[in-house]
Design a protein around this motif. Structure first.
Motif, PDB file in Angstrom:
ATOM      1  N   ALA A 271       0.848  -1.193   0.000  1.00  0.00           N
ATOM      2  CA  ALA A 271       0.000   0.000   0.000  1.00  0.00           C
ATOM      3  C   ALA A 271       0.883   1.243   0.000  1.00  0.00           C
ATOM      4  N   ASP A 272       0.543   2.187  -0.852  1.00  0.00           N
ATOM      5  CA  ASP A 272       1.244   3.467  -0.991  1.00  0.00           C
ATOM      6  C   ASP A 272       2.609   3.372  -1.671  1.00  0.00           C
ATOM      7  N   ALA A 273       2.988   2.216  -2.184  1.00  0.00           N
ATOM      8  CA  ALA A 273       4.237   2.133  -2.952  1.00  0.00           C
ATOM      9  C   ALA A 273       4.054   2.922  -4.242  1.00  0.00           C
ATOM     10  N   TRP A 274       5.099   3.566  -4.677  1.00  0.00           N
ATOM     11  CA  TRP A 274       5.023   4.399  -5.875  1.00  0.00           C
ATOM     12  C   TRP A 274       4.609   3.581  -7.088  1.00  0.00           C
ATOM     13  N   LEU A 275       3.609   4.089  -7.808  1.00  0.00           N
ATOM     14  CA  LEU A 275       3.143   3.399  -9.009  1.00  0.00           C
ATOM     15  C   LEU A 275       4.209   3.370 -10.094  1.00  0.00           C
ATOM     16  N   GLY A 276       5.006   4.412 -10.182  1.00  0.00           N
ATOM     17  CA  GLY A 276       6.065   4.463 -11.179  1.00  0.00           C
ATOM     18  C   GLY A 276       7.159   3.441 -10.948  1.00  0.00           C
ATOM     19  N   SER A 277       7.198   2.893  -9.737  1.00  0.00           N
ATOM     20  CA  SER A 277       8.224   1.908  -9.401  1.00  0.00           C
ATOM     21  C   SER A 277       7.826   0.479  -9.734  1.00  0.00           C
ATOM     22  N   ILE A 278       6.593   0.270 -10.147  1.00  0.00           N
ATOM     23  CA  ILE A 278       6.158  -1.076 -10.531  1.00  0.00           C
ATOM     24  C   ILE A 278       7.047  -1.584 -11.672  1.00  0.00           C
ATOM     25  N   ASP A 279       7.115  -0.817 -12.744  1.00  0.00           N
ATOM     26  CA  ASP A 279       7.912  -1.209 -13.902  1.00  0.00           C
ATOM     27  C   ASP A 279       9.388  -1.306 -13.547  1.00  0.00           C
ATOM     28  N   ILE A 280       9.868  -0.393 -12.711  1.00  0.00           N
ATOM     29  CA  ILE A 280      11.285  -0.406 -12.336  1.00  0.00           C
ATOM     30  C   ILE A 280      11.634  -1.698 -11.600  1.00  0.00           C
ATOM     31  N   SER A 281      10.771  -2.117 -10.670  1.00  0.00           N
ATOM     32  CA  SER A 281      11.066  -3.338  -9.912  1.00  0.00           C
ATOM     33  C   SER A 281      11.113  -4.559 -10.830  1.00  0.00           C
ATOM     34  N   ILE A 282      10.206  -4.630 -11.770  1.00  0.00           N
ATOM     35  CA  ILE A 282      10.183  -5.757 -12.705  1.00  0.00           C
ATOM     36  C   ILE A 282      11.432  -5.737 -13.588  1.00  0.00           C
ATOM     37  N   ARG A 283      11.811  -4.568 -14.060  1.00  0.00           N
ATOM     38  CA  ARG A 283      13.002  -4.459 -14.902  1.00  0.00           C
ATOM     39  C   ARG A 283      14.283  -4.748 -14.121  1.00  0.00           C
ATOM     40  N   LYS A 284      14.318  -4.365 -12.835  1.00  0.00           N
ATOM     41  CA  LYS A 284      15.486  -4.701 -12.013  1.00  0.00           C
ATOM     42  C   LYS A 284      15.623  -6.217 -11.893  1.00  0.00           C
ATOM     43  N   ALA A 285      14.518  -6.888 -11.604  1.00  0.00           N
ATOM     44  CA  ALA A 285      14.562  -8.350 -11.478  1.00  0.00           C
ATOM     45  C   ALA A 285      14.993  -8.988 -12.794  1.00  0.00           C
ATOM     46  N   ARG A 286      14.424  -8.523 -13.873  1.00  0.00           N
ATOM     47  CA  ARG A 286      14.745  -9.076 -15.192  1.00  0.00           C
ATOM     48  C   ARG A 286      16.222  -8.857 -15.545  1.00  0.00           C
ATOM     49  N   THR A 287      16.725  -7.666 -15.259  1.00  0.00           N
ATOM     50  CA  THR A 287      18.127  -7.350 -15.529  1.00  0.00           C
ATOM     51  C   THR A 287      19.046  -8.282 -14.750  1.00  0.00           C
TER      52      THR A 287
ATOM     53  N   LEU B 160      30.103  -1.738 -21.150  1.00  0.00           N
ATOM     54  CA  LEU B 160      28.660  -1.946 -21.317  1.00  0.00           C
ATOM     55  C   LEU B 160      27.878  -0.632 -21.418  1.00  0.00           C
ATOM     56  N   TYR B 161      28.551   0.440 -21.780  1.00  0.00           N
ATOM     57  CA  TYR B 161      27.883   1.735 -21.896  1.00  0.00           C
ATOM     58  C   TYR B 161      26.648   1.632 -22.793  1.00  0.00           C
ATOM     59  N   ASN B 162      25.529   2.115 -22.295  1.00  0.00           N
ATOM     60  CA  ASN B 162      24.222   2.119 -22.980  1.00  0.00           C
ATOM     61  C   ASN B 162      23.521   0.768 -22.983  1.00  0.00           C
ATOM     62  N   ILE B 163      23.982  -0.187 -22.193  1.00  0.00           N
ATOM     63  CA  ILE B 163      23.319  -1.493 -22.161  1.00  0.00           C
ATOM     64  C   ILE B 163      21.859  -1.383 -21.712  1.00  0.00           C
ATOM     65  N   GLU B 164      21.551  -0.356 -20.916  1.00  0.00           N
ATOM     66  CA  GLU B 164      20.189  -0.236 -20.390  1.00  0.00           C
ATOM     67  C   GLU B 164      19.139  -0.012 -21.478  1.00  0.00           C
ATOM     68  N   VAL B 165      19.552   0.331 -22.684  1.00  0.00           N
ATOM     69  CA  VAL B 165      18.583   0.509 -23.763  1.00  0.00           C
ATOM     70  C   VAL B 165      18.358  -0.788 -24.550  1.00  0.00           C
ATOM     71  N   THR B 166      19.018  -1.873 -24.153  1.00  0.00           N
ATOM     72  CA  THR B 166      18.840  -3.159 -24.829  1.00  0.00           C
ATOM     73  C   THR B 166      17.771  -3.990 -24.121  1.00  0.00           C
ATOM     74  N   ASN B 167      17.418  -5.096 -24.704  1.00  0.00           N
ATOM     75  CA  ASN B 167      16.514  -6.072 -24.085  1.00  0.00           C
ATOM     76  C   ASN B 167      15.179  -5.481 -23.636  1.00  0.00           C
ATOM     77  N   GLY B 168      14.704  -4.480 -24.329  1.00  0.00           N
ATOM     78  CA  GLY B 168      13.426  -3.881 -23.971  1.00  0.00           C
ATOM     79  C   GLY B 168      13.511  -2.953 -22.765  1.00  0.00           C
ATOM     80  N   GLY B 169      14.722  -2.619 -22.345  1.00  0.00           N
ATOM     81  CA  GLY B 169      14.927  -1.708 -21.225  1.00  0.00           C
ATOM     82  C   GLY B 169      15.398  -2.426 -19.981  1.00  0.00           C
ATOM     83  N   LEU B 170      16.589  -2.087 -19.545  1.00  0.00           N
ATOM     84  CA  LEU B 170      17.176  -2.670 -18.337  1.00  0.00           C
ATOM     85  C   LEU B 170      17.320  -1.579 -17.285  1.00  0.00           C
ATOM     86  N   VAL B 171      17.623  -1.968 -16.067  1.00  0.00           N
ATOM     87  CA  VAL B 171      17.883  -1.006 -14.996  1.00  0.00           C
ATOM     88  C   VAL B 171      19.305  -1.230 -14.506  1.00  0.00           C
TER      89      VAL B 171
END
Length: 128
Positions: A42-58, A79-90
């Motif tokens: 409850a009250d966790a930032w909505l914008g962090s939903i995608d970030i948490s999933i991308r962190k796990a995936r990365t 690995l400069y700019n790797i975060e733009v690969t794989n549909g977005g990494l964190v």
């Protein structure tokens, strides 16, 4: 990793986040980076939903903490700019691989909703 294992890991993370007073989003993925379980406090930032999933995936895809990816992906790094690969990494802390007794990566956890150090502390609680 089983669904029950993922749920148990998320529960450990929720307990840590509650103790810290920081509402978090916690994502658990399998070894292939596919979402297995997700919890949003409850009250966790909505914008962090995608970030948490991308962190796990990365963390799962590269079999290392997301903070390590961040160190390797600085300007001029290999690995400069790797975060733009794989549909977005964190590439900052809060994603950790989960290993079995033999050291094989069986999945990963991603946590987002607090300061990076808080995310890492909750992720560590999930990993055990």
């Amino acid at each position: 990793m089983t669904l029950q294992d993922a749920m148990d890991r998320a529960a450990a993370g929720i307990a840590k986040a509650t103790e810290m007073g920081v509402p978090q989003n916690i994502a658990i993925v399998d070894a292939g980076g596919h979402l297995l379980h997700f919890s949003r406090m409850a009250d966790a930032w909505l914008g962090s939903i995608d970030i948490s999933i991308r962190k796990a995936r990365t963390a799962a895809l590269f079999k290392m903490p997301t903070a390590a990816i961040g160190e390797l992906s600085q300007p001029g790094g290999d690995l400069y700019n790797i975060e733009v690969t794989n549909g977005g990494l964190v590439s900052f802390g809060g994603g950790l691989p989960v290993t079995d007794a033999d050291g094989r990566v069986i999945g990963a956890v991603g946590v987002s909703g607090g300061q990076v150090s808080e995310d890492v502390a909750v992720a560590q609680a999930c990993v055990g």
